[in-house]
Design a protein around this motif. Sequence first.
Motif, PDB file in Angstrom:
ATOM      1  N   PHE A 199     -12.113  -5.063   2.092  1.00 20.97           N
ATOM      2  CA  PHE A 199     -13.201  -4.446   1.321  1.00 20.97           C
ATOM      3  C   PHE A 199     -14.530  -5.085   1.700  1.00 20.97           C
ATOM      4  O   PHE A 199     -14.557  -6.197   2.245  1.00 20.97           O
ATOM      5  CB  PHE A 199     -12.956  -4.626  -0.188  1.00 20.97           C
ATOM      6  CG  PHE A 199     -11.660  -4.006  -0.631  1.00 20.97           C
ATOM      7  CD1 PHE A 199     -11.586  -2.656  -0.946  1.00 20.97           C
ATOM      8  CD2 PHE A 199     -10.495  -4.761  -0.702  1.00 20.97           C
ATOM      9  CE1 PHE A 199     -10.382  -2.066  -1.314  1.00 20.97           C
ATOM     10  CE2 PHE A 199      -9.285  -4.189  -1.069  1.00 20.97           C
ATOM     11  CZ  PHE A 199      -9.224  -2.832  -1.376  1.00 20.97           C
ATOM     12  N   ALA A 244      -7.721   2.227  -6.380  1.00 21.21           N
ATOM     13  CA  ALA A 244      -7.909   1.396  -7.574  1.00 21.21           C
ATOM     14  C   ALA A 244      -7.223   1.946  -8.832  1.00 21.21           C
ATOM     15  O   ALA A 244      -6.418   1.241  -9.462  1.00 21.21           O
ATOM     16  CB  ALA A 244      -9.403   1.179  -7.801  1.00 21.21           C
ATOM     17  N   PRO A 245      -7.482   3.205  -9.233  1.00 27.05           N
ATOM     18  CA  PRO A 245      -6.830   3.673 -10.462  1.00 27.05           C
ATOM     19  C   PRO A 245      -5.306   3.731 -10.323  1.00 27.05           C
ATOM     20  O   PRO A 245      -4.580   3.366 -11.247  1.00 27.05           O
ATOM     21  CB  PRO A 245      -7.417   5.073 -10.662  1.00 27.05           C
ATOM     22  CG  PRO A 245      -8.714   5.044  -9.915  1.00 27.05           C
ATOM     23  CD  PRO A 245      -8.462   4.184  -8.712  1.00 27.05           C
ATOM     24  N   GLN A 283      -6.744   5.253   6.158  1.00 25.23           N
ATOM     25  CA  GLN A 283      -6.575   6.034   4.927  1.00 25.23           C
ATOM     26  C   GLN A 283      -7.308   7.374   5.010  1.00 25.23           C
ATOM     27  O   GLN A 283      -6.893   8.352   4.401  1.00 25.23           O
ATOM     28  CB  GLN A 283      -7.093   5.251   3.710  1.00 25.23           C
ATOM     29  CG  GLN A 283      -6.205   4.109   3.268  1.00 25.23           C
ATOM     30  CD  GLN A 283      -6.626   2.795   3.892  1.00 25.23           C
ATOM     31  OE1 GLN A 283      -7.189   2.773   4.991  1.00 25.23           O
ATOM     32  NE2 GLN A 283      -6.356   1.689   3.223  1.00 25.23           N
ATOM     33  N   ARG A 338      -2.730  -7.421  -5.740  1.00 25.40           N
ATOM     34  CA  ARG A 338      -3.942  -7.247  -4.911  1.00 25.40           C
ATOM     35  C   ARG A 338      -5.128  -7.758  -5.725  1.00 25.40           C
ATOM     36  O   ARG A 338      -5.180  -7.521  -6.938  1.00 25.40           O
ATOM     37  CB  ARG A 338      -4.150  -5.779  -4.511  1.00 25.40           C
ATOM     38  CG  ARG A 338      -3.040  -5.237  -3.613  1.00 25.40           C
ATOM     39  CD  ARG A 338      -3.388  -3.856  -3.075  1.00 25.40           C
ATOM     40  NE  ARG A 338      -4.390  -3.920  -2.022  1.00 25.40           N
ATOM     41  CZ  ARG A 338      -4.973  -2.827  -1.504  1.00 25.40           C
ATOM     42  NH1 ARG A 338      -4.683  -1.628  -1.960  1.00 25.40           N
ATOM     43  NH2 ARG A 338      -5.869  -2.954  -0.528  1.00 25.40           N
ATOM     44  N   ASN A 344     -15.898  -1.656  -2.162  1.00 28.70           N
ATOM     45  CA  ASN A 344     -15.052  -0.508  -1.786  1.00 28.70           C
ATOM     46  C   ASN A 344     -14.504  -0.804  -0.389  1.00 28.70           C
ATOM     47  O   ASN A 344     -14.823  -1.846   0.216  1.00 28.70           O
ATOM     48  CB  ASN A 344     -15.865   0.796  -1.820  1.00 28.70           C
ATOM     49  CG  ASN A 344     -14.982   2.023  -1.685  1.00 28.70           C
ATOM     50  OD1 ASN A 344     -13.966   2.142  -2.383  1.00 28.70           O
ATOM     51  ND2 ASN A 344     -15.313   2.926  -0.776  1.00 28.70           N
ATOM     52  N   THR A 346      -5.295   8.136  -7.321  1.00 28.25           N
ATOM     53  CA  THR A 346      -5.407   8.209  -8.783  1.00 28.25           C
ATOM     54  C   THR A 346      -4.136   8.886  -9.316  1.00 28.25           C
ATOM     55  O   THR A 346      -3.190   9.105  -8.565  1.00 28.25           O
ATOM     56  CB  THR A 346      -6.639   9.076  -9.171  1.00 28.25           C
ATOM     57  OG1 THR A 346      -6.453  10.395  -8.626  1.00 28.25           O
ATOM     58  CG2 THR A 346      -7.935   8.492  -8.631  1.00 28.25           C
ATOM     59  N   LEU A 389       0.799  -1.225   0.000  1.00 25.43           N
ATOM     60  CA  LEU A 389       0.000   0.000   0.000  1.00 25.43           C
ATOM     61  C   LEU A 389       0.838   1.284   0.000  1.00 25.43           C
ATOM     62  O   LEU A 389       0.405   2.327   0.474  1.00 25.43           O
ATOM     63  CB  LEU A 389      -0.978   0.021   1.201  1.00 25.43           C
ATOM     64  CG  LEU A 389      -2.340  -0.654   1.042  1.00 25.43           C
ATOM     65  CD1 LEU A 389      -2.228  -2.102   0.586  1.00 25.43           C
ATOM     66  CD2 LEU A 389      -3.141  -0.580   2.305  1.00 25.43           C
ATOM     67  N   CYS A 418     -12.432   6.241   3.572  1.00 24.57           N
ATOM     68  CA  CYS A 418     -11.167   5.845   2.965  1.00 24.57           C
ATOM     69  C   CYS A 418     -10.558   7.032   2.206  1.00 24.57           C
ATOM     70  O   CYS A 418     -10.806   8.190   2.545  1.00 24.57           O
ATOM     71  CB  CYS A 418     -11.347   4.634   2.054  1.00 24.57           C
ATOM     72  SG  CYS A 418      -9.772   3.870   1.545  1.00 24.57           S
ATOM     73  N   ALA A 472     -14.720   3.422  -5.537  1.00 24.46           N
ATOM     74  CA  ALA A 472     -15.037   2.007  -5.722  1.00 24.46           C
ATOM     75  C   ALA A 472     -13.813   1.261  -6.227  1.00 24.46           C
ATOM     76  O   ALA A 472     -12.940   1.846  -6.885  1.00 24.46           O
ATOM     77  CB  ALA A 472     -16.179   1.837  -6.717  1.00 24.46           C
ATOM     78  N   ASP A 473     -13.762  -0.016  -5.904  1.00 25.06           N
ATOM     79  CA  ASP A 473     -12.671  -0.884  -6.381  1.00 25.06           C
ATOM     80  C   ASP A 473     -13.125  -1.830  -7.485  1.00 25.06           C
ATOM     81  O   ASP A 473     -12.317  -2.257  -8.318  1.00 25.06           O
ATOM     82  CB  ASP A 473     -12.090  -1.675  -5.217  1.00 25.06           C
ATOM     83  CG  ASP A 473     -11.278  -0.755  -4.331  1.00 25.06           C
ATOM     84  OD1 ASP A 473     -11.879  -0.125  -3.437  1.00 25.06           O
ATOM     85  OD2 ASP A 473     -10.064  -0.623  -4.557  1.00 25.06           O
ATOM     86  N   ARG A 508      -1.672   3.065  -3.624  1.00 23.90           N
ATOM     87  CA  ARG A 508      -2.925   2.373  -3.340  1.00 23.90           C
ATOM     88  C   ARG A 508      -4.065   3.185  -3.954  1.00 23.90           C
ATOM     89  O   ARG A 508      -3.853   4.287  -4.428  1.00 23.90           O
ATOM     90  CB  ARG A 508      -3.117   2.160  -1.838  1.00 23.90           C
ATOM     91  CG  ARG A 508      -2.594   3.332  -1.060  1.00 23.90           C
ATOM     92  CD  ARG A 508      -3.474   3.927  -0.026  1.00 23.90           C
ATOM     93  NE  ARG A 508      -4.855   3.973  -0.328  1.00 23.90           N
ATOM     94  CZ  ARG A 508      -5.477   5.014  -0.890  1.00 23.90           C
ATOM     95  NH1 ARG A 508      -4.823   6.100  -1.278  1.00 23.90           N
ATOM     96  NH2 ARG A 508      -6.779   4.994  -1.084  1.00 23.90           N
TER      97      ARG A 508
HETATM   98  O1  MRU Z   1      -6.870  -0.462   0.349  1.00 25.05           O
HETATM   99  P1  MRU Z   1      -6.911   0.804  -0.438  1.00 25.05           P
HETATM  100  O2  MRU Z   1      -6.404   1.980   0.330  1.00 25.05           O
HETATM  101  O3  MRU Z   1      -6.260   0.661  -1.786  1.00 25.05           O
HETATM  102  O4  MRU Z   1      -8.457   1.061  -0.702  1.00 25.05           O
HETATM  103  C1  MRU Z   1      -8.851   2.129  -1.511  1.00 25.05           C
HETATM  104  C2  MRU Z   1     -10.318   2.270  -1.659  1.00 25.05           C
HETATM  105  O5  MRU Z   1     -11.099   1.484  -1.178  1.00 25.05           O
HETATM  106  C3  MRU Z   1     -10.797   3.411  -2.537  1.00 25.05           C
HETATM  107  O6  MRU Z   1     -12.016   3.890  -2.088  1.00 25.05           O
HETATM  108  C4  MRU Z   1     -10.963   2.892  -3.974  1.00 25.05           C
HETATM  109  O7  MRU Z   1      -9.811   2.223  -4.394  1.00 25.05           O
HETATM  110  C5  MRU Z   1     -11.273   3.974  -4.910  1.00 25.05           C
HETATM  111  S1  MRU Z   1      -9.887   5.027  -5.222  1.00 25.05           S
HETATM  112  C6  MRU Z   1     -10.320   6.219  -6.307  1.00 25.05           C
END
Ligand code: MRU
Length: 348
Positions: free
Chosen positions: A313, A48-49, A195, A89, A246, A163, A43, A156, A235-236, A46
Amino acid sequence: MAVAPIEWADGRLRLLDQTRLPGEVRYVEPATAEAVWEAIRALRVRGAPAIGIAAAFGLYLGVRGSEARTREAFLADVRRVAEYLATARPTAVNLSWALRRVQRRVEVLEAPVDTLKAEVLAGALELLEEDRRTCRDIGRRGAPLLAGARAVLTHCNAGGLATAQYGTALAPIYHLHEQGHTLRVYVDETRPLLQGARLTAWELLQAGIPVTLITDSMAAVVLRQRRVDAVIVGADRVASNGDTANKIGTYGLAVLAREHGVPLYVALPTSTFDFSLPDGDRIPIEERSPDEVTHLAGVRTAPEGVDVFNPAFDVTPAHLITAFITEVGVIHPPFGPALAQLRKDLGR
Ligand code: MRU
């Protein structure tokens, strides 16, 4: 946001080490696919994008020294490294989506190995640039939904740190701020890895946006007291029916928002939709080390030997979501048909 979480310069990848925030702004420079895998798993990078983009650069780092002499041998190397990076991940679909996109870009070319190598890098750089634009568009599309709001609650970190820049859930907030309408943001600290407290509070304060930090268990009171007008999260992975994975705690927050009649918005790039899954039941949920729950900042806070359940999640059922905010527009219920149409429009 002044600090960029992912940079590529002079043939080197620089990742802002998010495990050290807010205390220290320090970059790591992973030079191999293995080091990028570790940075994603730990992490350091970290969201998603961001993990998709970092993995794409990891793919380049993993194949740039390839000694393959033929196109076929090089493509086999690309496949092997991409498959490996995708295991860093499991939940965020953006990771495999980004790797697949770069892979496909290279596979369609009939070109010498050196050209293919350059193309892997070009694919990663394109993802970085495109995500910046995507997040800006999410901000623009989502802003009208929050235009009448004074305060929102988030969970979070779905901000610039998650991003290439600007974020998803925080993008409409940044957009409105740039237009002169500043919202207060209530931020769940987001146990177990904080986070919200460490990252979201930090980046919003850097941008001059007022933050009220709460522990996760205070969200119910905040909603009941009408301190916020909306909840907005990232969202993931989102299934075809709108079920949304998420950060752990999002589901509980969604139930609370519904109970109190507060809208819940999920902001995401369209790359987070996984149209191969009919619903959220089959979204793989990452379970992380028990240490994250038994320890706080390295200090043991639970007795030795206690059993721990630590899913990173959860899945929020679609019916608790008011709308999805994407770079191509806002999606309202019923989500089934709307997402089927989106899939068609995206050609996926
Ligand atoms: O474990 P993490 O910190 O990677 O989790 C991140 C999240 O859950 C975010 O809300 C998700 O990735 C969306 S990021 C634009």
